[in-house]
Write a protein that holds these residues in place. Sequence first.
Motif, short mmCIF file in Angstrom:
data_model
loop_
_atom_site.label_atom_id
_atom_site.label_comp_id
_atom_site.label_asym_id
_atom_site.label_seq_id
_atom_site.Cartn_x
_atom_site.Cartn_y
_atom_site.Cartn_z
N GLY A 50 -6.09 35.65 53.45
CA GLY A 50 -6.31 36.82 54.29
C GLY A 50 -6.87 36.49 55.66
O GLY A 50 -7.08 37.38 56.47
N ASP A 51 -7.10 35.20 55.91
CA ASP A 51 -7.73 34.82 57.17
C ASP A 51 -6.99 33.66 57.82
O ASP A 51 -6.04 33.87 58.56
N ASP A 52 -7.41 32.43 57.54
CA ASP A 52 -6.89 31.26 58.23
C ASP A 52 -6.40 30.14 57.33
O ASP A 52 -6.20 29.02 57.80
N SER A 53 -6.22 30.40 56.03
CA SER A 53 -5.79 29.33 55.14
C SER A 53 -4.77 29.82 54.12
O SER A 53 -4.82 30.97 53.67
N LEU A 54 -3.87 28.90 53.79
CA LEU A 54 -2.96 29.07 52.66
C LEU A 54 -3.34 28.01 51.64
O LEU A 54 -3.87 26.96 51.99
N TYR A 55 -3.04 28.28 50.37
CA TYR A 55 -3.32 27.31 49.32
C TYR A 55 -2.03 27.02 48.56
O TYR A 55 -1.29 27.95 48.21
N PHE A 56 -1.77 25.74 48.35
CA PHE A 56 -0.61 25.27 47.62
C PHE A 56 -1.09 24.48 46.41
O PHE A 56 -2.12 23.81 46.49
N GLU A 123 5.75 25.62 35.52
CA GLU A 123 4.64 26.01 34.65
C GLU A 123 4.61 25.11 33.42
O GLU A 123 3.56 24.63 33.01
N SER A 124 5.78 24.86 32.81
CA SER A 124 5.85 24.00 31.63
C SER A 124 5.50 22.56 31.98
O SER A 124 4.77 21.90 31.24
N ALA A 125 6.03 22.07 33.09
CA ALA A 125 5.79 20.69 33.49
C ALA A 125 4.34 20.44 33.87
O ALA A 125 3.85 19.33 33.72
N SER A 126 3.65 21.47 34.35
CA SER A 126 2.26 21.27 34.79
C SER A 126 1.35 20.89 33.63
O SER A 126 0.29 20.32 33.84
N LEU A 127 1.78 21.18 32.41
CA LEU A 127 0.97 20.80 31.26
C LEU A 127 0.91 19.29 31.08
O LEU A 127 -0.03 18.76 30.51
N SER A 128 1.94 18.58 31.59
CA SER A 128 1.97 17.13 31.41
C SER A 128 1.87 16.36 32.73
O SER A 128 1.79 15.14 32.72
N GLY A 129 1.86 17.03 33.87
CA GLY A 129 1.81 16.35 35.17
C GLY A 129 0.50 16.59 35.88
O GLY A 129 -0.36 17.33 35.42
N ASP A 130 0.37 15.93 37.02
CA ASP A 130 -0.81 16.10 37.85
C ASP A 130 -0.62 17.33 38.73
O ASP A 130 0.39 17.46 39.42
N VAL A 131 -1.58 18.21 38.72
CA VAL A 131 -1.55 19.37 39.59
C VAL A 131 -2.68 19.20 40.60
O VAL A 131 -3.83 19.00 40.23
N GLU A 132 -2.31 19.26 41.88
CA GLU A 132 -3.28 19.06 42.94
C GLU A 132 -3.32 20.28 43.84
O GLU A 132 -2.30 20.93 44.07
N LEU A 133 -4.47 20.58 44.36
CA LEU A 133 -4.68 21.71 45.26
C LEU A 133 -4.69 21.20 46.70
O LEU A 133 -5.33 20.19 47.00
N TYR A 134 -3.96 21.90 47.57
CA TYR A 134 -3.98 21.60 49.00
C TYR A 134 -4.27 22.87 49.77
O TYR A 134 -3.78 23.94 49.42
N GLU A 135 -5.07 22.73 50.82
CA GLU A 135 -5.36 23.84 51.71
C GLU A 135 -4.64 23.59 53.03
O GLU A 135 -4.76 22.52 53.62
#
Length: 158
Positions: A50-56, A123-135
């Motif tokens: 809602g301001d200055d960032s998106l999250y992936f 969604e299914s693959a995320s159970l076995s892979g690395d999920v990383e957050l980026y801003e």
Amino acid sequence: MSIDELRAYGLTEMTDSEIANFLASQRVGVLALPEEGSPYLFPISYEFDGDDSLYFTYLSGSSSRKRQATDVAETASFLVFAVDTMYSWESVLLTGRLERGSESAWDDVEALLADVWRPDLFESASLSGDVELYEFRIEDRSGVKHQGLPPGLEPSET
């Protein structure tokens, strides 16, 4: 044609408020990362604060091109668009910096990410892979839209 020339056909630039509302109403865009030769582009879901960032969130394996390109990029571009008809569409282009989120950042944005759209496959693959957050920190934003028929094509009032 330039944006100035297209104004005669009904194109308008979006205000900051319109851009924010548009980003909040969408969930998917195209991220462009610089690479030698040509940019690396890929569709990705996002959440806007809602301001200055998106999250992936990245689902990446041991040799992820996406993660490698992100980690060396000094700037990136992100395009979000919606097309209802050839006479009704909106497009927002963002430029900014991508930073990998820390473990503590997950807690801060977890509620935001609850509504992020992802294909079932991911969604299914995320159970076995690395999920990383980026801003994605937005440094520059612009938006254009066309709503309605261009001048000369509108029905005449008789």
